[in-house]
Design an enzyme around this catalytic site. Structure first.
Site, PDB file in Angstrom:
ATOM      1  CG  ASP A 165      -1.735  -1.215   1.381  1.00  0.00           C
ATOM      2  OD1 ASP A 165      -2.200  -1.730   0.357  1.00  0.00           O
ATOM      3  OD2 ASP A 165      -1.878  -1.694   2.522  1.00  0.00           O
ATOM      4  CG  HIS A 191      -1.613  -1.636  -7.773  1.00  0.00           C
ATOM      5  ND1 HIS A 191      -0.704  -1.463  -6.787  1.00  0.00           N
ATOM      6  CD2 HIS A 191      -1.001  -2.324  -8.745  1.00  0.00           C
ATOM      7  CE1 HIS A 191       0.415  -2.049  -7.157  1.00  0.00           C
ATOM      8  NE2 HIS A 191       0.260  -2.577  -8.338  1.00  0.00           N
TER       9      HIS A 191
END
Ligand code: GDP
Length: 428
Positions: free
Chosen positions: A12, A40
């Protein structure tokens, strides 16, 4: 040339945005590991997308997107994802799936669920996407490569063999319903029809592309600290998250990977369990979580609130080294604009004293952060594209981190959008 965009931390880090930015200049974008268990976030002219398995090049019609042999391929979810991108107005992407990529079988997902249920409180916090059972089978040599879908007779024979063992485990250990060969066979034939248009010899395709000097982007999932060898084992993922694994998971010569961009956020976040030394709690964490990323720090796949922490120089220095970073991209610098003062974790206090060397898990679990405090800049820095025009305290924050991690921060991201980016001697 081959460039890798990979995570320096727990995942992340904002790799999706960076990959989207670099994809525009690439001919080929490849996913080389992991599966549908992470995601994503990409924001571009078509809107906001959470991609799980599709390579980030799908928004550019000139790019060939490849699902590499190292990926754990969930065929159903890949196809759903592809359709949903097309439904939102993106031109049908060029997609290739390596004929050597292995398939996440429906029973891998079931085993993931059953095992977490059996473990109860000791569960790993798996996303239950079947990733760990998948890789176990791959290395036990009972996995199924995509190419095997195209030989019906051998496929059935192998399914009979594999399911015999799986069903014994399902019955005796988990007390659940057995899986029939016929049911599984009909799923496999559906899978075959779904992947047939995309299945290809990507190995030969990439060898040729390299000879022709094409620009190839390797897109990593998660980050160094989730690597099964160098991460916070056992709270890691089941495939290597390192750029060097890109050579294997995509099928390209290692020496061709000449640029490795390690992505790290201007603060830390971590989804799921595991040691997280610079973690913060309560209101301080909630403030950062709410403001973080684009619309808050919540998992792209699971929606789980992410654990928050101060920027961790020890973990990031190690994470960049494990990636073999040639460049570091520092993202989400804009998020810190509300803070009067910014804390940074510069070392760990361990049983053996203060260290800046990242410890093994048993020592890491007892480590305490050593904090230094820097002044904040108290303003919005989005829209600035020249490093020199950033407030002095923001520049100092970047320089401070750069010095502590020992790798050059050549890219600073100051907003989720494609153009919210600052290059700083990048490519020099
Ligand atoms: P990834 O898995 O590494 O791609 O990371 P995620 O996409 O899960 O998380 C990154 C989040 O931060 C996403 O919501 C991005 O849109 C957002 N993001 C990326 N770069 C920036 C940035 O510089 N500033 C802000 N505010 N958000 C960013």
């Amino acid at each position: 040339m081959v460039k890798a965009i990979v995570g320096a931390n727990w995942g992340d880090e904002g790799k999706g945005k960076l990959t989207d930015v670099f994809a525009a200049e690439s001919d080929i974008v490849i996913r080389f590991q992991g599966g549908a268990n992470a995601g994503h976030t990409i924001i571009n002219n078509y809107g906001k997308f959470a991609l799980h398995q599709l390579p980030s090049g799908v928004f550019h019609s000139h790019i060939t997107n490849i699902i590499g042999n190292g990926v754990a391929l969930n065929i159903n979810s890949l196809m759903t994802e592809l359709q949903s991108v097309i439904d939102r107005g993106v031109p049908t992407p060029k997609l290739m799936i390596s004929e050597r990529t292995q398939i996440v079988m429906p029973y891998h997902v079931l085993f993931d669920e059953y095992e977490e249920e059996r473990l109860g409180k000791a569960a790993f916090g798996s996303t239950k996407s079947g990733i760990a059972p998948f890789y176990s089978d791959k290395y036990s040599k009972i996995g199924f490569q995509v190419c095997e879908l195209f030989d019906e007779q051998s496929l059935r024979e192998k399914l009979i063999r594999v399911l015999e063992v799986k069903n014994k485990i399902i019955k005796t250990i988990y007390g659940k319903e057995e899986i029939s060969v016929d049911d599984m066979m009909s799923v496999m034939l559906k899978y075959r029809d779904m992947v047939a248009p995309y299945t290809a010899n990507t190995f030969d395709f990439l060898q040729k592309a390299i000879k022709e000097n094409k620009t190839i982007l390797l897109e990593g999932q998660l980050g160094s600290l989730r690597d099964p060898d160098f991460g916070i084992y056992p709270m890691v993922t089941s495939s290597s998250t390192l750029a060097s694994y890109g050579a294997i998971g995509a099928g390209i010569p290692a020496r061709e990977i000449t640029e490795v961009v390690a992505v790290t956020k201007a603060y830390s976040s971590c989804v799921g369990a595991g040691a997280f030394t610079s973690e913060i709690f309560g209101d301080e964490a909630e403030q950062l979580r709410k403001r973080g990323g684009d619309g808050g720090e919540y998992g792209a796949t699971t929606g789980r609130p992410r654990r928050m922490g101060y920027f961790d120089c020890v973990a990031t220095r190690y994470g960049c080294a494990a990636q073999g970073a040639t460049d570091v991209a520092l993202t989400c610098l804009d998020v810190l604009g509300y803070m009067d003062e910014i804390n940074v974790c510069v070392a760990y206090e361990t049983e053996d004293g203060v260290t800046t060397s990242f410890p093994v898990t048993p020592l890491l679990e007892k480590a305490k952060p050593v904090i230094e405090t820097l002044p904040g800049w108290k303003c919005d820095i989005r829209g600035i594209t020249d490093f020199e025009l950033l407030p002095e305290n923001a520049k100092n924050y970047v320089r401070f981190i750069e010095e502590k991690i020992g790798f050059p921060i050549t890219i600073v991201s100051n907003g989720p959008g494609r153009d919210e980016i600052i290059y700083r001697n990048y490519g020099k």
